[in-house]
Motif scaffolding. Structure first.
Motif, PDB file in Angstrom:
ATOM      1  N   GLU A  96       3.103  -6.414  -4.544  1.00  0.00           N
ATOM      2  CA  GLU A  96       2.650  -6.629  -3.171  1.00  0.00           C
ATOM      3  C   GLU A  96       2.726  -5.310  -2.422  1.00  0.00           C
ATOM      4  OE1 GLU A  96       4.150  -9.122   0.728  1.00  0.00           O
ATOM      5  OE2 GLU A  96       4.818  -9.751  -1.260  1.00  0.00           O
ATOM      6  N   GLU A  97       1.594  -4.892  -1.869  1.00  0.00           N
ATOM      7  CA  GLU A  97       1.559  -3.660  -1.088  1.00  0.00           C
ATOM      8  C   GLU A  97       2.497  -3.802   0.103  1.00  0.00           C
ATOM      9  OE1 GLU A  97      -1.762  -0.409   0.244  1.00  0.00           O
ATOM     10  OE2 GLU A  97      -2.385  -2.432  -0.275  1.00  0.00           O
ATOM     11  N   ASP A  98       3.242  -2.732   0.396  1.00  0.00           N
ATOM     12  CA  ASP A  98       4.227  -2.754   1.467  1.00  0.00           C
ATOM     13  C   ASP A  98       4.243  -1.389   2.154  1.00  0.00           C
ATOM     14  OD1 ASP A  98       6.439  -3.714   3.027  1.00  0.00           O
ATOM     15  OD2 ASP A  98       7.803  -2.634   1.679  1.00  0.00           O
ATOM     16  N   GLY A  99       3.357  -1.212   3.118  1.00  0.00           N
ATOM     17  CA  GLY A  99       3.288   0.075   3.820  1.00  0.00           C
ATOM     18  C   GLY A  99       2.906   1.184   2.862  1.00  0.00           C
ATOM     19  N   ASP A 100       3.795   2.171   2.715  1.00  0.00           N
ATOM     20  CA  ASP A 100       3.529   3.296   1.819  1.00  0.00           C
ATOM     21  C   ASP A 100       4.075   3.067   0.419  1.00  0.00           C
ATOM     22  OD1 ASP A 100       6.199   3.437   2.432  1.00  0.00           O
ATOM     23  OD2 ASP A 100       6.220   5.598   2.782  1.00  0.00           O
ATOM     24  N   GLY A 101       4.346   1.822   0.075  1.00  0.00           N
ATOM     25  CA  GLY A 101       4.878   1.518  -1.247  1.00  0.00           C
ATOM     26  C   GLY A 101       4.448   0.152  -1.735  1.00  0.00           C
TER      27      GLY A 101
END
Length: 161
Positions: A96-101
């Protein structure tokens, strides 16, 4: 360490791990043979593709046989997991994409009494996976010392909070 949650006190090991990379790069780490060799083992046959079977040698010929049961690139992957001396189990990955990570959720189900022994192995493998996908692979000879550190930090019957 970007470990966000962890549980292994039942027949399933569940780990959430945040990695400072894109889902696509993390997916490559989970599925591409060259990347797999940097954190899990050597892909000796097959491929990680829909409905495919594959074999990963974890060292010294100790091989795990798997069959892909579900795959949604680059967000989820599920496959069987079978070493010669163990029962069939199931491994699933969610990204799951989470901001810059990316938050990686890993579950290894059906372990029975093996969940605590797998706990330290998965923590070690995920450390190696993170290092590989951010471009700083760890040397293989660090695997067992790091594994021993995780075991010492979390004795049998305990899990990180």
């Amino acid at each position: 360490m970007p470990l966000t949650s962890f549980d292994s006190l039942d027949p399933t090991v569940r780990i959430r791990w945040r990695v400072a990379t894109t889902p696509q790069r993390l997916w490559a780490g989970l599925t591409e043979p060259r990347m797999l060799g940097l954190w899990l083992g050597t892909l000796t046959s097959g491929s990680i593709a829909p409905d495919a079977s594959f074999v990963v040698d974890h060292g010294g010929g100790y091989a795990c046989r798997s069959t892909v049961r579900s795959m949604r690139t680059p967000f989820s992957l599920g496959y069987s997991w079978r070493f010669p001396d163990e029962q069939d189990t199931d491994v699933t990955w969610g990204l799951e994409e989470d901001g810059d990570g990316t938050v990686l959720t890993m579950s290894h189900a059906g372990l029975g009494g093996l969940s605590r022994s797998y706990r330290d192995g998965w923590l070690t493998h995920l450390t190696f996976l993170e290092a590989a996908v951010i471009g700083h692979p760890l040397p293989r000879d660090m695997f067992w010392p790091l594994h021993g550190t995780f075991a010492a930090l979390h004795p049998t019957g305990t899990d990180p909070a």
